[in-house]
Design a protein around this motif. Structure first.
Motif, PDB file in Angstrom:
ATOM      1  N   HIS A  60      26.167 -69.626 -69.323  1.00 14.32           N
ATOM      2  CA  HIS A  60      26.486 -68.150 -68.562  1.00 14.32           C
ATOM      3  C   HIS A  60      27.293 -67.532 -69.270  1.00 14.32           C
ATOM      4  O   HIS A  60      28.538 -68.018 -69.677  1.00 14.32           O
ATOM      5  CB  HIS A  60      26.856 -68.578 -67.002  1.00 14.32           C
ATOM      6  N   HIS A  61      26.974 -66.281 -69.488  1.00 14.64           N
ATOM      7  CA  HIS A  61      27.988 -65.395 -70.285  1.00 14.64           C
ATOM      8  C   HIS A  61      27.643 -63.895 -69.778  1.00 14.64           C
ATOM      9  O   HIS A  61      26.516 -63.629 -69.312  1.00 14.64           O
ATOM     10  CB  HIS A  61      27.723 -65.492 -71.594  1.00 14.64           C
ATOM     11  N   TYR A  62      28.448 -62.951 -69.918  1.00 10.18           N
ATOM     12  CA  TYR A  62      28.211 -61.530 -69.928  1.00 10.18           C
ATOM     13  C   TYR A  62      28.925 -60.686 -70.539  1.00 10.18           C
ATOM     14  O   TYR A  62      29.809 -61.102 -71.270  1.00 10.18           O
ATOM     15  CB  TYR A  62      28.336 -61.427 -68.233  1.00 10.18           C
ATOM     16  N   HIS A  63      28.753 -59.452 -70.829  1.00  7.47           N
ATOM     17  CA  HIS A  63      29.538 -58.392 -71.385  1.00  7.47           C
ATOM     18  C   HIS A  63      30.048 -57.587 -70.198  1.00  7.47           C
ATOM     19  O   HIS A  63      29.136 -57.066 -69.526  1.00  7.47           O
ATOM     20  CB  HIS A  63      28.478 -57.847 -72.397  1.00  7.47           C
ATOM     21  N   SER A  64      31.264 -57.293 -70.268  1.00  3.97           N
ATOM     22  CA  SER A  64      32.100 -56.419 -69.483  1.00  3.97           C
ATOM     23  C   SER A  64      31.945 -54.899 -70.017  1.00  3.97           C
ATOM     24  O   SER A  64      32.216 -54.161 -69.199  1.00  3.97           O
ATOM     25  CB  SER A  64      33.350 -56.927 -69.254  1.00  3.97           C
ATOM     26  N   ASN A  65      31.681 -54.650 -71.105  1.00  2.00           N
ATOM     27  CA  ASN A  65      31.960 -53.482 -71.772  1.00  2.00           C
ATOM     28  C   ASN A  65      30.659 -52.810 -72.292  1.00  2.00           C
ATOM     29  O   ASN A  65      30.870 -51.503 -72.741  1.00  2.00           O
ATOM     30  CB  ASN A  65      33.004 -53.276 -73.184  1.00  2.00           C
ATOM     31  N   VAL A 103      26.604 -58.497 -65.784  1.00  2.00           N
ATOM     32  CA  VAL A 103      25.474 -59.383 -65.344  1.00  2.00           C
ATOM     33  C   VAL A 103      25.547 -60.520 -66.223  1.00  2.00           C
ATOM     34  O   VAL A 103      25.005 -60.774 -67.422  1.00  2.00           O
ATOM     35  CB  VAL A 103      24.238 -58.786 -65.085  1.00  2.00           C
ATOM     36  N   GLY A 104      25.473 -61.965 -65.663  1.00  2.00           N
ATOM     37  CA  GLY A 104      25.429 -63.086 -66.313  1.00  2.00           C
ATOM     38  C   GLY A 104      23.981 -63.424 -66.813  1.00  2.00           C
ATOM     39  O   GLY A 104      23.177 -63.250 -66.020  1.00  2.00           O
ATOM     40  N   HIS A 105      23.841 -64.200 -67.744  1.00  2.00           N
ATOM     41  CA  HIS A 105      22.677 -64.509 -68.161  1.00  2.00           C
ATOM     42  C   HIS A 105      22.837 -65.998 -69.124  1.00  2.00           C
ATOM     43  O   HIS A 105      23.651 -66.079 -69.953  1.00  2.00           O
ATOM     44  CB  HIS A 105      21.941 -63.510 -69.131  1.00  2.00           C
ATOM     45  N   LYS A 106      21.752 -66.744 -68.832  1.00  2.00           N
ATOM     46  CA  LYS A 106      21.741 -67.984 -69.511  1.00  2.00           C
ATOM     47  C   LYS A 106      20.362 -68.590 -69.872  1.00  2.00           C
ATOM     48  O   LYS A 106      19.535 -68.328 -68.696  1.00  2.00           O
ATOM     49  CB  LYS A 106      22.411 -69.166 -68.746  1.00  2.00           C
ATOM     50  N   ARG A 107      20.106 -69.176 -70.727  1.00  3.85           N
ATOM     51  CA  ARG A 107      18.690 -69.747 -70.947  1.00  3.85           C
ATOM     52  C   ARG A 107      18.632 -70.912 -70.640  1.00  3.85           C
ATOM     53  O   ARG A 107      19.641 -71.813 -70.794  1.00  3.85           O
ATOM     54  CB  ARG A 107      18.405 -70.001 -72.711  1.00  3.85           C
ATOM     55  N   GLU A 108      17.703 -71.408 -69.602  1.00  2.08           N
ATOM     56  CA  GLU A 108      17.398 -72.637 -69.125  1.00  2.08           C
ATOM     57  C   GLU A 108      16.517 -73.432 -69.913  1.00  2.08           C
ATOM     58  O   GLU A 108      16.885 -74.687 -69.963  1.00  2.08           O
ATOM     59  CB  GLU A 108      16.912 -72.393 -67.641  1.00  2.08           C
ATOM     60  N   SER A 109      15.570 -72.789 -70.350  1.00  2.00           N
ATOM     61  CA  SER A 109      14.720 -73.566 -71.310  1.00  2.00           C
ATOM     62  C   SER A 109      13.875 -72.351 -72.005  1.00  2.00           C
ATOM     63  O   SER A 109      13.678 -71.242 -71.605  1.00  2.00           O
ATOM     64  CB  SER A 109      13.556 -74.455 -70.208  1.00  2.00           C
ATOM     65  N   ALA A 110      13.109 -72.955 -73.336  1.00  2.00           N
ATOM     66  CA  ALA A 110      12.383 -71.941 -74.131  1.00  2.00           C
ATOM     67  C   ALA A 110      11.396 -72.673 -74.895  1.00  2.00           C
ATOM     68  O   ALA A 110      11.680 -73.885 -75.143  1.00  2.00           O
ATOM     69  CB  ALA A 110      13.533 -71.159 -74.769  1.00  2.00           C
ATOM     70  N   SER A 111      10.466 -72.146 -75.255  1.00  6.79           N
ATOM     71  CA  SER A 111       9.376 -72.598 -76.052  1.00  6.79           C
ATOM     72  C   SER A 111      10.210 -72.650 -77.500  1.00  6.79           C
ATOM     73  O   SER A 111      11.148 -71.974 -77.699  1.00  6.79           O
ATOM     74  CB  SER A 111       8.357 -71.770 -76.369  1.00  6.79           C
ATOM     75  N   SER A 112       9.670 -73.490 -78.293  1.00  6.95           N
ATOM     76  CA  SER A 112      10.568 -73.627 -79.853  1.00  6.95           C
ATOM     77  C   SER A 112      10.573 -72.271 -80.572  1.00  6.95           C
ATOM     78  O   SER A 112      11.189 -72.113 -81.464  1.00  6.95           O
ATOM     79  CB  SER A 112      10.010 -74.621 -80.648  1.00  6.95           C
ATOM     80  N   ASP A 127      31.663 -57.348 -75.952  1.00  8.97           N
ATOM     81  CA  ASP A 127      32.427 -58.597 -75.752  1.00  8.97           C
ATOM     82  C   ASP A 127      31.791 -59.626 -75.125  1.00  8.97           C
ATOM     83  O   ASP A 127      30.443 -59.573 -74.865  1.00  8.97           O
ATOM     84  CB  ASP A 127      33.640 -58.120 -74.747  1.00  8.97           C
ATOM     85  N   LEU A 128      32.243 -60.798 -75.133  1.00  7.74           N
ATOM     86  CA  LEU A 128      31.879 -61.987 -74.519  1.00  7.74           C
ATOM     87  C   LEU A 128      32.629 -62.558 -73.448  1.00  7.74           C
ATOM     88  O   LEU A 128      33.737 -63.074 -74.104  1.00  7.74           O
ATOM     89  CB  LEU A 128      31.324 -62.839 -75.583  1.00  7.74           C
ATOM     90  N   LYS A 129      32.051 -62.813 -72.549  1.00  5.86           N
ATOM     91  CA  LYS A 129      32.831 -63.131 -71.167  1.00  5.86           C
ATOM     92  C   LYS A 129      32.164 -64.307 -70.660  1.00  5.86           C
ATOM     93  O   LYS A 129      30.768 -64.273 -70.759  1.00  5.86           O
ATOM     94  CB  LYS A 129      33.137 -62.420 -70.174  1.00  5.86           C
ATOM     95  N   THR A 130      32.757 -65.645 -70.064  1.00  7.92           N
ATOM     96  CA  THR A 130      32.097 -66.741 -69.689  1.00  7.92           C
ATOM     97  C   THR A 130      32.321 -67.096 -68.301  1.00  7.92           C
ATOM     98  O   THR A 130      31.802 -67.974 -67.917  1.00  7.92           O
ATOM     99  CB  THR A 130      32.218 -67.849 -70.596  1.00  7.92           C
ATOM    100  N   GLY A 131      33.287 -66.101 -67.764  1.00  7.65           N
ATOM    101  CA  GLY A 131      33.510 -66.493 -66.288  1.00  7.65           C
ATOM    102  C   GLY A 131      34.782 -67.281 -66.125  1.00  7.65           C
ATOM    103  O   GLY A 131      35.184 -67.803 -64.958  1.00  7.65           O
TER     104      GLY A 131
END
Length: 171
Positions: A60-65, A103-112, A127-131
């Motif tokens: 989980h990460h987001y961008h504040s700026n 808004v946070g976003h995180k890849r849960e699963s993905a095709s190769s 920027d990169l924020k992780t909570g």
């Protein structure tokens, strides 16, 4: 361009992820069907620049700026938007997502072969924020991120402009 289905997701604060108190995430289904190979060029044409191509982080990460657009140029994935208890969304080649600042976003699963092109309005260096609890002051920054002047795909009169211009910020 083909007809595009537009979906919105309002995401409230979720644990360590602030999300955006006013702006919805916008999902464009099939908006890039004719543009996969020119995705970065389309974003650039509409002043969403500082682009890159890769996957989505598996945390989980987001961008504040800044806001961010992700255009899926190959494969498919499930991405959680909004933090630990957020919304799981399936995306595939041809889809695009505009993620509001915070808004946070995180890849849960993905095709190769999953790949996205990302970009930012006016080429903002994100920027990169992780909570982390020390990042809580990010909420002030999030609320003052300016609206983009254009929709990353459709330009000056796209769905983003229509949807976000009807939002009362800070309400």
């Amino acid at each position: 361009m083909n007809k595009v289905d537009v979906e919105t997701l309002y995401l409230k604060e979720n644990g360590d992820i602030p999300n955006n108190p006013d702006l919805p995430l916008i999902l464009y289904r099939g908006s890039l069907v004719d543009l996969e190979n020119q995705c970065a060029d389309q974003f650039k044409k509409n002043n969403w620049t500082n682009s890159w191509q890769n996957g989505v982080f598996d945390y989980h990460h987001y961008h504040s700026n800044t806001h961010e657009v992700l255009g899926v140029v190959s494969g498919e994935a499930t991405i959680t938007f909004g933090g630990e208890n957020g919304e799981k969304v399936d995306v595939k080649k041809g889809d695009a997502v505009v993620i509001p600042a915070g808004v946070g976003h995180k890849r849960e699963s993905a095709s190769s072969d999953f790949q996205v092109v990302g970009a930012y309005p006016n080429g903002v260096d994100h920027d990169l924020k992780t909570g982390d609890p020390n990042e809580r002051d990010a909420l002030e920054t999030i609320q003052f991120v300016p609206f983009p002047e254009t929709d990353p795909i459709f330009g000056g009169d796209g769905p983003l402009i229509e949807i976000w211009s009807n939002v009362n910020r800070g309400s």
